[in-house]
Design a protein around this motif. Structure first.
Motif: not given
Length: 491
Positions: A407-408, A430-432, A460-464, A484-487
């Motif tokens: 999650p997150g 999933a946010r894609v 973006p959810g609160k469960v896996p 290109y980007e990685d948190v």
């Protein structure tokens, strides 16, 4: 107040509150518990004995009013595992030092000492391996607190385990003349003894003057630095440079790679403890194991009336004194007529051996490495900062994976040269991102990622969030990736 609590209260008055900083070492990549322990996911992060990993148990046993939050020294591949496993315990470390590469315990312990000299110079540091089993928390903490005044006086205190048998897998500590193996306070140490043969081990145990070397230490950071200045000044200079050139990376402290690479690969025992004169040993009389073999795991877990140690998905028929473990839900492991055996089943490898041969598992790993078998070092399940994935099926120009995202969490913004991907969400949301398009997918929805498209997967959810990924292309290796980007600041 019971006797244990009373004793602990009396000894606590000898040290300031939270003056002891646990330093947990968990950079090792042990192979003696293969196939559960491998280079990509070593034994300290596995739940071998109970519902906590060995690393989590080490952190738990060093918690309480006398102990500060732990400092952890680990390797780059394991830094997010450390954070994840401590987070499940609601434990926030004081600092996580990341070694650029393994240089054994001398360098890692000294790096922690130099770091503490900057932040908490008056503390004591309790150096703990992350892969030992210490079942009795109160008794261990009492021993640490009893040793604290001696460590505060500037001596280097090591912990010795009263031996229960001749053991060739451990080093030994010889007590000085007049010292007592059953004492409740630190004793004078004569010398460190390397791992003996069986005959020598028997004589040492019979003499009553030797303890097992647990690899646990208590001392002031300044006392350790002074010992390195006297006995290993080159190591001190190199580690000091690595600490001074360390860089912050998210919540981690990365030690300087160039000076670290020049360091000698040596243990703290060899570099300091075998040479120092200001040593003491704290005898420890309760149960302890370093889980150095599957036989030692067998000795630590519960057994049935026939002496069999069985996991949830294991069945023993007419077996005796046997260890059967299936680490795969849905894979039933059955033994018939076995005696003094071990059998360990993983999704991609199975080990079967006599218990008496369990120390030879390292030979198995070496043989598999010679053959180029990936099972020697890698799991079918690959852990990442955002979750994990496992390969379900693969063949010529295709691979199917099951991906789990916390999650997150979010994968990096990336693209591939050689493969396209098809994602099917089976649990969660999933946010894609695909090029300029961002959309939400829920269960039973899917999306196609063309070759070369810049894309990202987020939960973006609160469960896996769980999805199935189908890859197709001319090359499907994990190194076919451009970030290109990685948190998580991965390169």
């Amino acid at each position: 107040m019971n006797e244990i609590a009373k004793l602990k209260s009396e000894k606590s008055s000898m040290v300031d509150q939270k003056s002891i900083v646990p330093v947990i070492l968990c950079g090792g990549a042990g192979t003696r518990l293969w196939p559960v322990s491998r280079k990509s996911y070593p034994k300290q992060f596995s739940k071998l004995i109970n519902d906590k990993s060995l690393f989590q148990s080490a952190a738990s046993i060093c918690s309480g009013p006398e102990f500060a939050a732990p400092m952890v020294v680990t390797g780059d591949p394991f830094r997010f595992l450390v954070v994840e496993q401590l987070a499940t315990m609601e434990t926030l470390p004081t600092r996580i030092l990341v070694e650029p590469e393994s240089r054994n315990t001398a360098a890692s312990v000294l790096a922690a000492a130099l770091s503490l000299l900057e932040s908490d110079p008056d503390c004591l540091m309790l150096v703990m391996p992350s892969d030992h089993v210490i079942a009795e928390t109160d008794r261990f903490q009492n021993a640490v607190i009893a040793a604290a005044p001696t460590a505060m006086d500037g001596r280097l205190v090591t912990f010795g385990i009263r031996p229960t048998r001749p053991e060739t897998g451990y080093g030994y500590l010889e007590l000085a003349e007049g010292a007592k193996a059953d004492a409740e306070t630190p004793q004078t140490l004569a010398r460190f003894v390397e791992k003996p043969n069986l005959a020598a081990a028997g004589k040492m145990v019979d003499s009553g003057r030797f303890l097992w070397n647990a690899g646990i230490f208590l001392f002031k950071p300044s006392a350790l630095v002074e010992a390195f200045q006297e006995h290993a000044p080159e190591t001190l200079a190199g580690v000091r440079e690595a600490v001074q050139t360390a860089a912050s990376d998210l919540s981690f402290t990365r030690l300087g790679s160039e000076p670290w690479a020049r360091l000698e690969n040596t243990s703290i025992d060899y570099a300091i403890m075998e040479k120092a004169k200001n040593l003491a040993v704290m005898p420890y009389h309760a149960s302890w194991s370093d889980l150095g073999s599957w036989e030692s795991v067998y000795n630590e877990v519960g057994k049935d009336a026939s002496g069999n140690a069985l996991s949830e998905h294991a069945t023993a028929i007419d077996c005796k004194d046997t260890l059967l473990r299936s680490e795969v839900p849905g894979l039933e492991l059955v033994g018939i007529g076995l005696e003094e055996m071990i059998a360990i089943a993983m999704p991609d490898a199975v080990l079967v051996a006599r218990k008496s041969d369990s120390q030879r598992v390292k030979e198995v790993v070496e043989r598999l490495q010679e053959r180029g078998a990936k099972q020697a070092t890698m799991f079918a399940s690959d852990h990442r900062p955002w979750g994990h994935f496992e390969s379900i099926a693969s063949g010529n120009r295709f691979q199917v994976k099951r991906i789990v995202v916390h999650p997150g969490a979010a994968l990096s913004l990336q693209s591939h040269f050689h493969r396209s991907e098809h994602w099917i969400v089976v649990h969660g949301t999933a946010r894609v991102t695909v090029d300029e398009t961002v959309q939400l997918l829920t269960e039973n929805q899917s999306i196609y990622i063309p070759l070369g498209s810049v894309h990202r997967l987020e939960n973006p959810g609160k469960v896996p969030m769980v999805l199935i990924e189908v890859q197709t292309g001319s090359y499907l290796g994990e190194d076919d990736i451009i970030r290109y980007e990685d948190v998580y600041s991965r390169q």
